[in-house]
Design an enzyme around this catalytic site. Structure first.
Site, PDB file in Angstrom:
ATOM      1  CD  GLU A 118      67.406 -23.839 -39.632  1.00  0.00           C
ATOM      2  OE1 GLU A 118      66.565 -23.579 -38.752  1.00  0.00           O
ATOM      3  OE2 GLU A 118      67.847 -23.005 -40.428  1.00  0.00           O
ATOM      4  CE  LYS A 120      58.022 -26.317 -35.510  1.00  0.00           C
ATOM      5  NZ  LYS A 120      57.588 -26.362 -34.113  1.00  0.00           N
ATOM      6  CG  ASP A 122      58.749 -29.523 -28.672  1.00  0.00           C
ATOM      7  OD1 ASP A 122      58.152 -28.463 -28.918  1.00  0.00           O
ATOM      8  OD2 ASP A 122      58.175 -30.589 -28.397  1.00  0.00           O
ATOM      9  CE1 TYR A 228      72.695 -25.900 -30.644  1.00  0.00           C
ATOM     10  CE2 TYR A 228      70.794 -27.315 -30.238  1.00  0.00           C
ATOM     11  CZ  TYR A 228      72.169 -27.123 -30.301  1.00  0.00           C
ATOM     12  OH  TYR A 228      73.011 -28.169 -30.026  1.00  0.00           O
ATOM     13  CE  LYS A 319      55.097 -30.180 -35.167  1.00  0.00           C
ATOM     14  NZ  LYS A 319      53.824 -29.727 -34.865  1.00  0.00           N
ATOM     15  CB  CYS A 413      52.732 -61.452  -4.458  1.00  0.00           C
ATOM     16  SG  CYS A 413      53.252 -61.854  -6.139  1.00  0.00           S
ATOM     17  CB  CYS A 416      53.281 -66.238  -5.372  1.00  0.00           C
ATOM     18  SG  CYS A 416      54.117 -65.050  -4.326  1.00  0.00           S
ATOM     19  CB  CYS A 431      56.399 -60.356  -4.438  1.00  0.00           C
ATOM     20  SG  CYS A 431      56.266 -62.125  -4.148  1.00  0.00           S
ATOM     21  CB  CYS A 437      56.896 -65.345  -6.364  1.00  0.00           C
ATOM     22  SG  CYS A 437      55.922 -64.298  -7.464  1.00  0.00           S
TER      23      CYS A 437
HETATM   24  S1  IVH Z   1      61.940 -20.568 -38.091  1.00  0.00           S
HETATM   25  C1  IVH Z   1      59.616 -17.553 -40.205  1.00  0.00           C
HETATM   26  N1  IVH Z   1      63.396 -22.602 -37.331  1.00  0.00           N
HETATM   27  O1  IVH Z   1      58.767 -23.291 -34.378  1.00  0.00           O
HETATM   28  C2  IVH Z   1      60.102 -18.776 -39.526  1.00  0.00           C
HETATM   29  N2  IVH Z   1      61.451 -22.068 -36.079  1.00  0.00           N
HETATM   30  O2  IVH Z   1      56.042 -22.941 -35.615  1.00  0.00           O
HETATM   31  C3  IVH Z   1      60.052 -18.659 -38.069  1.00  0.00           C
HETATM   32  N3  IVH Z   1      61.099 -23.514 -34.141  1.00  0.00           N
HETATM   33  O3  IVH Z   1      57.943 -20.118 -33.192  1.00  0.00           O
HETATM   34  C4  IVH Z   1      60.554 -19.814 -37.336  1.00  0.00           C
HETATM   35  N4  IVH Z   1      62.884 -24.752 -34.416  1.00  0.00           N
HETATM   36  O4  IVH Z   1      59.723 -21.380 -31.937  1.00  0.00           O
HETATM   37  C5  IVH Z   1      62.305 -21.864 -37.089  1.00  0.00           C
HETATM   38  N5  IVH Z   1      64.799 -24.354 -36.747  1.00  0.00           N
HETATM   39  C6  IVH Z   1      63.706 -23.609 -36.509  1.00  0.00           C
HETATM   40  C7  IVH Z   1      62.860 -23.857 -35.423  1.00  0.00           C
HETATM   41  C8  IVH Z   1      61.725 -23.068 -35.245  1.00  0.00           C
HETATM   42  C9  IVH Z   1      61.814 -24.524 -33.678  1.00  0.00           C
HETATM   43  C10 IVH Z   1      59.849 -23.026 -33.546  1.00  0.00           C
HETATM   44  C11 IVH Z   1      59.850 -21.547 -33.319  1.00  0.00           C
HETATM   45  C12 IVH Z   1      58.631 -21.004 -33.990  1.00  0.00           C
HETATM   46  C13 IVH Z   1      57.841 -22.243 -34.255  1.00  0.00           C
HETATM   47  C14 IVH Z   1      57.080 -22.057 -35.539  1.00  0.00           C
END
Ligand code: IVH
Length: 665
Positions: A118, A120, A122, A228, A319, A413, A416, A431, A437
């Site tokens: 999935e 991650k 933010d 999500y 990451k 400027c 020039c 400018c 220029c």
């Molecule tokens: S699973 C036991 N899935 O990342 C697993 N976390 O560092 C718990 N996060 O606090 C988290 N996308 O806010 C999971 N697809 C995802 C995620 C996700 C973002 C965040 C979440 C969590 C942090 C963990």
């Protein structure tokens, strides 16, 4: 053990606590995540080396921080955990290896081990409680055990269902997921806030967290938030599928959002391929992600693997390279663009960010520079997302040394020496030197020869700069009598490339009215407007002679654009250059002006053309539509009546579908 180690440990703790407070309590972090991670890792390393220094109040001994007192609290019956991070392929392989060893899998089963992959996200982690399918409460993650009650705010998020759809859901269901602010919403929000002189958010994550931690839900309701779901917590009175991927499918069936980018992959190679794929998509996604998460898909195996302290053994966050880093501003210079616009650019102590070394970052315009209060000597956060020009995000005020210098708009400027003016209500200063220029001349010439303009192959920036510096080329017309011998003497040129360049210039003489108009670089006249003008008027003289009112009959031409066009052709130095270009052989087919009927079958209808049409080119289709009284514009909005979608139609088609605009194939 030396005193200096314990002093360093104490310093690190103080610094981390300070940043925890800024981040968790004030939603206003000052340093990028990567820097925070480094501080944390240094502290962990020192504490591992010197266990006698570990105290219960060290930031390494807990995650997160205290909820603010104005919110009620909600206990997490099942703690909300965090994830271990992998910063490299090697760390990911170690994670996989540990799992394989613990589960005692044979090599071929290890290759087939399923992971739910999935993005991650933010944003901010939330927990939602549903009782008999009805949304009853929501909480932040807080310290993992106790979160803040943010029910009133989460209720305002359109994509959180207040009642689950369908059937089969457990009578007690806790859904966990990430609330985030889509990039477009974040940018729009910040733009408005900046215009109103209000506080802007540093990034979409803080925008999401800050929006959830409002006491007044009416404020939250106005923020473009989304959610999500990525897992579940408490489940009672019913059961869920026994795979992570299927749980998300079930949640989606019940009306919750799950990321469409989620996938099931096998083995560590499957994980790595997913990582590469999402890494490429990262900048095109509507939301910010900082990595991907892999979770052992089968819950049976998850249970077997269990947890280490605060993180599951069966999941990891892989990451992406940080897109934000910190560095020092050595100087601020002003770059002069084609239209004279002065852009402040920060010259930086080189820093590795978003996968490349960056030593310049834009500050957009003088207001932006002043709003961020960037001074020479400051430590700043630099952001580089994909191929976008790196920008200065904010100043780390706590690292501001004595004796920093503020920057002000130059009166003259820098290239020039002409006066710099800033029109009422305009963000940009310019400018006034025009083509006197050399910076504007160079930029105008680069534009003139660019691919979508006159398309002169092999005439790069370095060559143009040399020709302008030597005063050999003053206007675009001067390009058309360049000779092989003089070109061959330039740096980075040889006899052969000089010959090629001369023939490319010769070839470019045969052009189209649209290209020529666009190449002239009239302010506000982009490609689409140039096409509209060319099609409507057919001939250059008709455009040059048109008044503002007539010009506005062309689609997408409003009063501002019309005025710019009239101003351009009123300048003798512009018409002189055009005359010279024609004399030197630049030509294009002139056509009859388009006869736009007073009214036709398509009068009042607006079309957008996208993709590759099968029976005609888009230009031909446009002419046909205009001849029937219709209007063709470049972008889809709620005002669009029809989108004509050919093959490989992309974002415009998607937008039409989203807005419910009729699509013709
Ligand atoms: S699973 C036991 N899935 O990342 C697993 N976390 O560092 C718990 N996060 O606090 C988290 N996308 O806010 C999971 N697809 C995802 C995620 C996700 C973002 C965040 C979440 C969590 C942090 C963990």
């Amino acid at each position: 053990m030396s005193d200096s180690v314990s002093a360093r440990v104490e310093n690190l703790r103080d610094e981390i606590r300070h940043h925890n407070y800024l981040y968790h309590v004030l939603d206003a972090p000052e340093i990028p995540d990567a820097e925070y991670d480094r501080l944390m890792r240094e502290l962990i390393a020192l504490e591992t080396e010197h266990p006698e220094l570990v105290t219960t109040d060290s930031p390494t001994q807990r995650v997160g921080d205290k909820p603010v007192s104005a919110f009620g609290t909600i206990e997490h019956k099942i703690p909300m955990l965090s994830l271990e991070n992998a910063f490299s392929e090697e760390e990911l392989r170690e994670f996989h290896r540990r799992i394989v060893d613990r589960l005692d899998l044979a090599e071929k089963d290890a290759e087939r081990l399923e992971y739910a992959a999935e993005p991650k996200l933010d944003g901010a982690a939330v927990s939602l409680q549903y009782e008999n399918g009805v949304f009853v409460s929501a909480a932040t993650r807080g310290d993992g055990t106790t979160g803040e009650d943010i029910t009133h705010n989460v209720r305002t998020i359109d994509s959180v269902p207040l009642k689950l759809r369908g059937r089969g859901y457990p009578s007690l269901l806790e859904v966990r997921g990430e609330v985030y602010m889509p990039k477009a919403g974040f940018e729009a929000y910040n733009r408005k806030a900046a215009e109103a002189g209000e506080k802007t958010f540093v990034n979409p994550r803080n925008a999401a967290a800050g929006s959830l931690r409002q006491l007044d839900p009416r404020i939250t309701a106005e923020r473009p938030l989304d959610i999500y779901a990525y897992s579940v917590g408490v489940v009672e009175g019913g059961s869920l599928p026994d795979r992570q991927s299927e749980i998300l499918d079930a949640l989606q069936e019940w009306g919750l959002r799950a990321s469409p980018e989620r996938d099931v992959v096998t083995g560590v190679d499957g994980c790595l391929a997913y990582y590469d794929r999402l890494g490429k998509q990262r900048n095109d996604l509507a939301y910010e992600i900082d990595g991907v998460v892999y979770k052992v898909n089968e819950l049976r195996l998850q249970r077997e693997l269990g947890f280490v302290s605060r993180a599951p053994r069966w999941a990891i966050a892989h990451k992406f390279p940080a897109q934000e880093e910190m560095t020092i501003v050595k100087a601020v210079e002003f770059q002069v663009g084609r239209t004279g616009a002065l852009t402040p650019v920060a010259r930086l102590e080189p820093v590795f960010v978003g996968g490349v070394t960056v030593s310049n970052a834009t500050l957009h315009n003088i207001d932006d520079l002043h709003r961020k209060d960037v001074r020479i000597g400051d430590t700043v956060i630099i952001r580089r997302a994909g191929d976008v020009i790196p920008e200065v995000v904010s100043v780390v005020e706590s690292r501001r040394p004595e004796g920093t210098r503020s920057v002000s708009l130059p009166k003259k400027c820098p290239v020039c020496g002409s006066h710099v003016v800033r029109e009422e209500g305009e963000a940009v200063a310019r400018c006034t030197g025009g083509l006197f220029c050399s910076a504007q001349r160079i930029e105008s010439l680069k534009h003139f020869v660019s691919r979508k303009a006159m398309d002169i192959d092999g005439l790069g920036a370095k060559i143009i700069e040399q020709l302008v510096d030597a005063d050999r080329v003053k206007t675009p017309a001067d390009l058309f009598d360049l000779e092989v011998d003089e070109l061959a003497e330039l740096e980075r040129m040889g006899e052969k490339s000089a010959k090629n360049l001369v023939s490319a210039i010769e070839e470019a003489k045969e052009t189209t009215l649209q290209r020529f108009l666009f190449a002239l670089g009239i302010r506000e006249v982009g490609e689409a407007t140039a096409l509209g003008l060319a099609q409507y008027f057919g001939q250059l003289d008709n455009i040059a002679d048109a008044d503002e009112e007539t010009l506005q009959k062309v689609p997408d031409v409003g009063p501002v654009v019309a005025r710019r066009i009239v101003e351009f052709f009123a300048e003798p130095h512009n018409t002189d250059v055009i005359a010279k270009l024609k004399k030197l052989g630049v030509k294009w087919p002139e056509k009859e002006p388009l006869s736009v009927p007073e009214s036709g079958p398509l009068t009042g209808k607006t079309f957008v053309l996208t993709g590759t049409l099968s029976k005609m080119t888009r230009d031909e289709a446009k002419e046909a539509i205009v001849a029937l009284g219709g209007k063709v514009t470049g972008s889809v909005s709620s005002k669009t009546d029809y989108v004509v979608a050919g093959e490989k139609a992309g974002s415009k088609l998607a937008k039409a579908e989203k807005l419910g605009v009729a699509v013709l194939d």
